[in-house]
Design an enzyme around this catalytic site. Sequence first.
Site, PDB file in Angstrom:
ATOM      1  N   GLY A   1       0.822  -1.201   0.000  1.00 44.86           N
ATOM      2  CA  GLY A   1       0.000   0.000   0.000  1.00 44.86           C
ATOM      3  C   GLY A   1       0.856   1.250   0.000  1.00 44.86           C
TER       4      GLY A   1
ATOM      5  CG  ASP B   1      -6.283  -0.415  -3.429  1.00 39.80           C
ATOM      6  OD1 ASP B   1      -6.394  -0.211  -4.650  1.00 39.80           O
ATOM      7  OD2 ASP B   1      -6.474   0.472  -2.567  1.00 39.80           O
TER       8      ASP B   1
ATOM      9  CB  VAL C   1       0.531  -6.749   4.572  1.00 31.71           C
ATOM     10  CG1 VAL C   1       0.235  -8.035   5.334  1.00 31.71           C
ATOM     11  CG2 VAL C   1       0.071  -5.533   5.371  1.00 31.71           C
TER      12      VAL C   1
END
Length: 259
Positions: free
Chosen positions: A8, A109, A13
């Site tokens: 992001g 996303d 992550v």
Amino acid sequence: MLLCIDAGNTNTVFSIWNGSDFIATWRTSTEHQRTADQYYVWLSTLMNFQKIEADITEVVISSTVPRVVFNLRVLANRYFDCRPLVVGKPECLLPHMPRVDEGTTVGPDRLVNSAGAFDLYGGDLIVVDFGTATTFDVVAEDGAYVGGVISPGVNTSLESLHHAAAALPHVDVTMPQKVIGTNTVACMQSGVFWGYTGLVRETCNRIKEEYGRPMRVIATGGLAPLFNQGHKLFDAFDEFLTIHGLVVIHQYNKDQGTL
């Protein structure tokens, strides 16, 4: 095993999927200058520290920051001997194609969130993601992403307020005891908390009214539980919704024979 990477604007992550569960998840800051070798040293150190033995043979990537994708590709090629699947690229197939204006590029996303939410909760959804931006994704009955809303993120708004007004301090996001603040910090916390509570409620209500069908609201992102305190804004909260969406898209491509 499958390494899922969600890069992001603020954080990246990494999560390892063994076919039935996520056996480990780590978070690091998103830095476009970080090399594949640095990623691997960081990742392998954490795996050794937690005594995790994982034979990673596949990698799937979603990134809202194009500049980090190259080094993540090199990471997959050099250290895991595989060609990663990158969401949003032409070779990556989607379980349900988005229905938006012609020529519109939907952020990876949002595609991943839609795929994960539909797999877990079915269709007719609003997915609220509290990230660098606060996004509202509308998932149709058949699982397609059909549009949404983008608002400034909570921490992004606070940082902008802090930098634009020299007299205002940096504050943490928390639920204030009272709406009316009696000091500067309390006033700012009240403005952010109740302001975003109202933003989420009103936006979701207007989406439901325009959509014309009953909808459930699914939230993800670290601040979602905070904004659900005392005022039920969401029907469900899923911390790993985005990562689950990566697994869904990767499995779909395997089933279609593209991997």
